[in-house]
Motif scaffolding. Structure first.
Motif, mmCIF file in Angstrom:
data_model
loop_
_atom_site.group_PDB
_atom_site.id
_atom_site.type_symbol
_atom_site.label_atom_id
_atom_site.label_comp_id
_atom_site.label_asym_id
_atom_site.label_seq_id
_atom_site.Cartn_x
_atom_site.Cartn_y
_atom_site.Cartn_z
ATOM 1 N N ILE A 429 0.836 -1.200 0.000
ATOM 2 C CA ILE A 429 0.000 0.000 0.000
ATOM 3 C C ILE A 429 0.870 1.250 0.000
ATOM 4 O O ILE A 429 0.645 2.196 -0.764
ATOM 5 C CB ILE A 429 -0.932 0.002 1.234
ATOM 6 C CG1 ILE A 429 -1.959 -1.130 1.118
ATOM 7 C CG2 ILE A 429 -1.636 1.348 1.377
ATOM 8 C CD1 ILE A 429 -2.709 -1.390 2.399
ATOM 9 N N SER A 430 1.900 1.257 0.846
ATOM 10 C CA SER A 430 2.768 2.425 0.963
ATOM 11 C C SER A 430 3.582 2.642 -0.305
ATOM 12 O O SER A 430 3.554 3.722 -0.911
ATOM 13 C CB SER A 430 3.708 2.252 2.165
ATOM 14 O OG SER A 430 4.621 3.320 2.249
ATOM 15 N N LEU A 464 -3.192 7.485 -6.576
ATOM 16 C CA LEU A 464 -4.079 7.354 -5.422
ATOM 17 C C LEU A 464 -5.335 6.571 -5.765
ATOM 18 O O LEU A 464 -5.787 5.726 -4.984
ATOM 19 C CB LEU A 464 -4.467 8.741 -4.905
ATOM 20 C CG LEU A 464 -3.507 9.428 -3.937
ATOM 21 C CD1 LEU A 464 -3.924 10.872 -3.720
ATOM 22 C CD2 LEU A 464 -3.458 8.692 -2.611
ATOM 23 N N GLY A 465 -5.898 6.853 -6.936
ATOM 24 C CA GLY A 465 -7.143 6.189 -7.329
ATOM 25 C C GLY A 465 -7.002 4.689 -7.432
ATOM 26 O O GLY A 465 -7.849 3.935 -6.915
ATOM 27 N N ILE A 466 -5.933 4.229 -8.055
ATOM 28 C CA ILE A 466 -5.748 2.782 -8.254
ATOM 29 C C ILE A 466 -5.484 2.074 -6.932
ATOM 30 O O ILE A 466 -6.133 1.066 -6.608
ATOM 31 C CB ILE A 466 -4.594 2.523 -9.243
ATOM 32 C CG1 ILE A 466 -4.990 2.982 -10.651
ATOM 33 C CG2 ILE A 466 -4.210 1.039 -9.250
ATOM 34 C CD1 ILE A 466 -3.871 2.909 -11.662
ATOM 35 N N THR A 467 -4.546 2.568 -6.139
ATOM 36 C CA THR A 467 -4.187 1.859 -4.907
ATOM 37 C C THR A 467 -5.280 1.928 -3.849
ATOM 38 O O THR A 467 -5.525 0.963 -3.135
ATOM 39 C CB THR A 467 -2.872 2.405 -4.320
ATOM 40 O OG1 THR A 467 -2.998 3.816 -4.091
ATOM 41 C CG2 THR A 467 -1.718 2.159 -5.279
ATOM 42 N N VAL A 472 -9.748 -0.409 -0.584
ATOM 43 C CA VAL A 472 -11.138 -0.389 -0.114
ATOM 44 C C VAL A 472 -11.859 -1.675 -0.506
ATOM 45 O O VAL A 472 -12.542 -2.307 0.314
ATOM 46 C CB VAL A 472 -11.890 0.843 -0.677
ATOM 47 C CG1 VAL A 472 -13.386 0.741 -0.369
ATOM 48 C CG2 VAL A 472 -11.320 2.121 -0.098
ATOM 49 N N LEU A 473 -11.689 -2.094 -1.764
ATOM 50 C CA LEU A 473 -12.401 -3.282 -2.229
ATOM 51 C C LEU A 473 -11.915 -4.550 -1.543
ATOM 52 O O LEU A 473 -12.715 -5.394 -1.113
ATOM 53 C CB LEU A 473 -12.224 -3.423 -3.749
ATOM 54 C CG LEU A 473 -12.907 -2.359 -4.617
ATOM 55 C CD1 LEU A 473 -12.576 -2.589 -6.084
ATOM 56 C CD2 LEU A 473 -14.410 -2.366 -4.417
ATOM 57 N N THR A 474 -10.597 -4.695 -1.428
ATOM 58 C CA THR A 474 -10.030 -5.951 -0.921
ATOM 59 C C THR A 474 -9.922 -5.990 0.601
ATOM 60 O O THR A 474 -10.403 -6.931 1.248
ATOM 61 C CB THR A 474 -8.641 -6.202 -1.535
ATOM 62 O OG1 THR A 474 -8.756 -6.209 -2.952
ATOM 63 C CG2 THR A 474 -8.072 -7.528 -1.074
ATOM 64 N N SER A 492 -4.757 -7.760 -5.193
ATOM 65 C CA SER A 492 -3.424 -7.704 -4.590
ATOM 66 C C SER A 492 -2.951 -6.262 -4.492
ATOM 67 O O SER A 492 -2.942 -5.535 -5.493
ATOM 68 C CB SER A 492 -2.432 -8.522 -5.434
ATOM 69 O OG SER A 492 -1.103 -8.214 -5.112
ATOM 70 N N ALA A 493 -2.563 -5.842 -3.289
ATOM 71 C CA ALA A 493 -2.021 -4.489 -3.105
ATOM 72 C C ALA A 493 -0.732 -4.318 -3.886
ATOM 73 O O ALA A 493 -0.425 -3.229 -4.381
ATOM 74 C CB ALA A 493 -1.772 -4.224 -1.614
ATOM 75 N N ILE A 494 0.024 -5.388 -4.028
ATOM 76 C CA ILE A 494 1.309 -5.321 -4.738
ATOM 77 C C ILE A 494 1.082 -5.074 -6.227
ATOM 78 O O ILE A 494 1.702 -4.193 -6.831
ATOM 79 C CB ILE A 494 2.089 -6.616 -4.512
ATOM 80 C CG1 ILE A 494 2.512 -6.709 -3.040
ATOM 81 C CG2 ILE A 494 3.307 -6.701 -5.417
ATOM 82 C CD1 ILE A 494 3.010 -8.048 -2.612
ATOM 83 N N ASN A 495 0.179 -5.834 -6.842
ATOM 84 C CA ASN A 495 -0.073 -5.660 -8.265
ATOM 85 C C ASN A 495 -0.781 -4.342 -8.560
ATOM 86 O O ASN A 495 -0.574 -3.741 -9.622
ATOM 87 C CB ASN A 495 -0.894 -6.838 -8.807
ATOM 88 C CG ASN A 495 -0.098 -8.123 -8.841
ATOM 89 O OD1 ASN A 495 1.112 -8.115 -8.651
ATOM 90 N ND2 ASN A 495 -0.769 -9.232 -9.077
#
Length: 546
Positions: A429-430, A464-467, A472-474, A492-495
């Motif tokens: 995320i970061s 910001l929008g993508i991550t 929020v969804l996952t 996946s936060a990584i992808n």
């Protein structure tokens, strides 16, 4: 217990002494934040490397991806070395040092504000830095405490979080950038020795390299289509090559847009430091990152030591490496105490150095950017006493550490959150958000005069929008996608972080071409810093006569 505690006490004492001894170099804002822009190659390279690799890598990423990908996870370490270190120094090092000194910027938000003549960009980027460095900092505490709770079963998780927070705060607040840099060098040397010793011990415990690989090759994977994949965990690209690619890109290319990493280039002393630092940093990454992921690839050999679900998966990926190390050291008897002590200091070194960089980046951003922007004129801030700025920065360092420690503690006690949000997810995320927002505009801002303000805003919104959509969804709503494309990027936060970074590299030039008139009027003067002639020895460049 005595051996482990004694080694840690000596380690802490050295860090505090270095912090106190470096106090002279932290006078004034430039000294405290950048070491006076006079840091040599070894300190800069080790600061870069130790800020890069931490307990997040050693505990979280090595455990999770070693389990998922097997020995193919070593590709992540190679990517970190050649893309995240070598190419970062070659592409960004020199131009970052020249441009930031010419503009007089001390932080990444300061660069955006001056390069694109926008106080609003500076303010928003400062907020993004402050907010999204916190989950990364929390992941460090989580990784440290997982290992220490395993090594010292009588001392709880919360106490280790508090101890790490207080000690790191002391040496960073007292010694500033130079204190952190010297400590980073010491910590880096420990990391190099420690990772070699740990890998050797784990392999010896399994009967040697050949025997360990033979055991690992016995594990098979059954795909969703029912195909049995034998020897998957010793194969060239592992059982999940596309997932592996996402991790390589995020953890390697991501460093190009992280303020705590790019900030190391601001402080480089001269050309010689850049050339030497490039080699040193790459070699360091090869040993440390390559070693960590190679070690994690053998995690499945210790499945009997790990708490597993009914399906055979670890209950928590963050417990894999601590369980491996505990099993090995227990079987070594008395010698195991010394090895575990070395491991603890290794992870402490990796994490405290990264933590120091994170809180320095966060506190300097708030002090030098947010405080400056809310005041009407930059000159007004410059006229203020630096003593007050230094005091504010030290207070904010303490606040940043306290907030991250609180998140780590609360997450540990929230079992539902802990089951869904691993160390690697917090870091994803970061890294994903920061690099997704900053990588493209920073890179193009250094190299391309026609980069515009709207393009930078577009990159911020896209990243910001993508991550945040993925988070929020996952993580909040618990939604899992079935569609192949959506599942790859938004389960996946990584992808999602990888997608944000790559999207920014497309968005910035595209929007810049559509908004040509928004280029700052003094951009030619900014880029004039690259045109200044310098004299170099013939070993660097041949003249026409030669």
């Amino acid at each position: 217990m005595f051996v482990k505690i004694a080694m840690i006490v000596v380690f802490f004492a050295v860090l505090i002494l270095v912090g106190v001894a470096s106090r002279r170099s932290s006078k004034g804002l430039d000294g405290f934040v950048l070491g006076g822009r006079s840091v040599g190659p070894w300190l800069t390279a080790f600061s870069f490397g130790t800020s890069y690799f931490s307990a997040v890598i050693f505990i979280g990423y090595a455990g999770r991806f070693g389990w998922n990908f097997g020995l193919a996870s070593t590709w992540i370490g190679l990517g970190n070395a050649f893309i995240g270190s070598l190419l970062a120094w070659v592409v960004l090092g020199r131009r970052t040092r020249v441009m930031t000194q010419h503009l007089g910027s001390r932080t990444m938000p300061d660069f955006f504000g001056l390069r694109f003549s926008s106080r609003a960009l500076r303010l928003v980027s400062a907020v993004i830095v402050f907010v999204f460095l916190i989950p990364y900092t929390a992941s460090l505490f989580n990784g440290l405490s997982q290992l220490f709770s395993t090594a010292f079963s009588g001392i709880g998780y919360v106490w280790w979080v508090l101890i790490m927070a207080v000690l790191t705060g002391v040496y960073v607040i007292v010694g500033g950038y130079m204190g952190a840099a010297v400590n980073n060098f010491i910590q880096g040397m420990i990391m190099l020795v420690g990772i070699v010793a740990v890998i050797g011990s784990v392999l010896a415990d399994q009967g040697g390299l050949t025997e360990a690989i033979a055991k690992l090759s016995a594990d098979a994977v059954t795909t969703a289509q029912g195909t049995v994949f034998s020897g998957a965990f010793v194969s060239f690209l592992g059982p999940q090559p596309l997932q592996l690619l996402g991790v390589v890109i995020l953890t390697s290319l991501g460093t190009w847009g992280l303020p705590q990493m790019v900030g190391k280039f601001y402080a480089i002393k001269d050309e010689g430091a850049i050339q030497k630092g490039t080699i040193i940093s790459t070699a360091f990454a090869l040993i440390v990152a390559g070693g960590c992921y190679f070690l994690g690839g053998f995690g499945r050999l210790f499945a009997n030591e790990i708490a597993l679900t009914e399906a055979g998966a670890p209950q928590s990926f963050d417990t894999i490496v601590p369980a491996m190390l505990k099993a090995v050291t227990d079987r070594l008897g008395g010698r195991g105490d010394w090895l575990m002590g070395l491991v603890l200091i290794l992870v402490l070194s990796a994490s405290m150095s990264t933590l120091a960089s994170l809180v320095m980046a966060s506190a300097s951003t708030i002090t030098l950017d947010l405080v400056a922007v809310v005041r009407k004129k930059r000159a007004e801030r410059e006229a203020r006493s630096e003593t007050r700025d230094m005091l504010l920065m030290r207070v904010l360092i303490a606040v940043s550490i306290a907030v991250a420690a609180a998140i780590a503690i609360l997450t540990a006690y929230d079992k539902e959150a802990a089951s869904r949000l691993y160390i690697s997810d917090l870091m994803g995320i970061s890294w994903g958000t920061l690099a997704g927002c900053f990588l493209a505009p920073f890179l193009f801002g250094l190299f391309w005069k026609k980069t515009t303000r709207p393009a930078v805003w577009a990159s911020f919104v896209t990243g910001l929008g993508i991550t945040m959509t993925e988070f929020v969804l996952t993580s909040v709503l618990g939604i899992r996608f079935e569609n192949a494309f959506m599942a790859y990027f938004f389960n996946s936060a990584i992808n999602a972080g990888m997608l944000a970074m790559l999207a920014g590299l497309i968005v910035v030039p595209f929007v810049s071409l559509l908004t040509k008139k928004k280029t700052p009027g003094n951009v030619d003067e900014m880029f004039s810093c690259y045109d200044r002639t310098v004299t170099v020895p013939v070993s660097t460049a041949l003249s026409k006569e030669d």
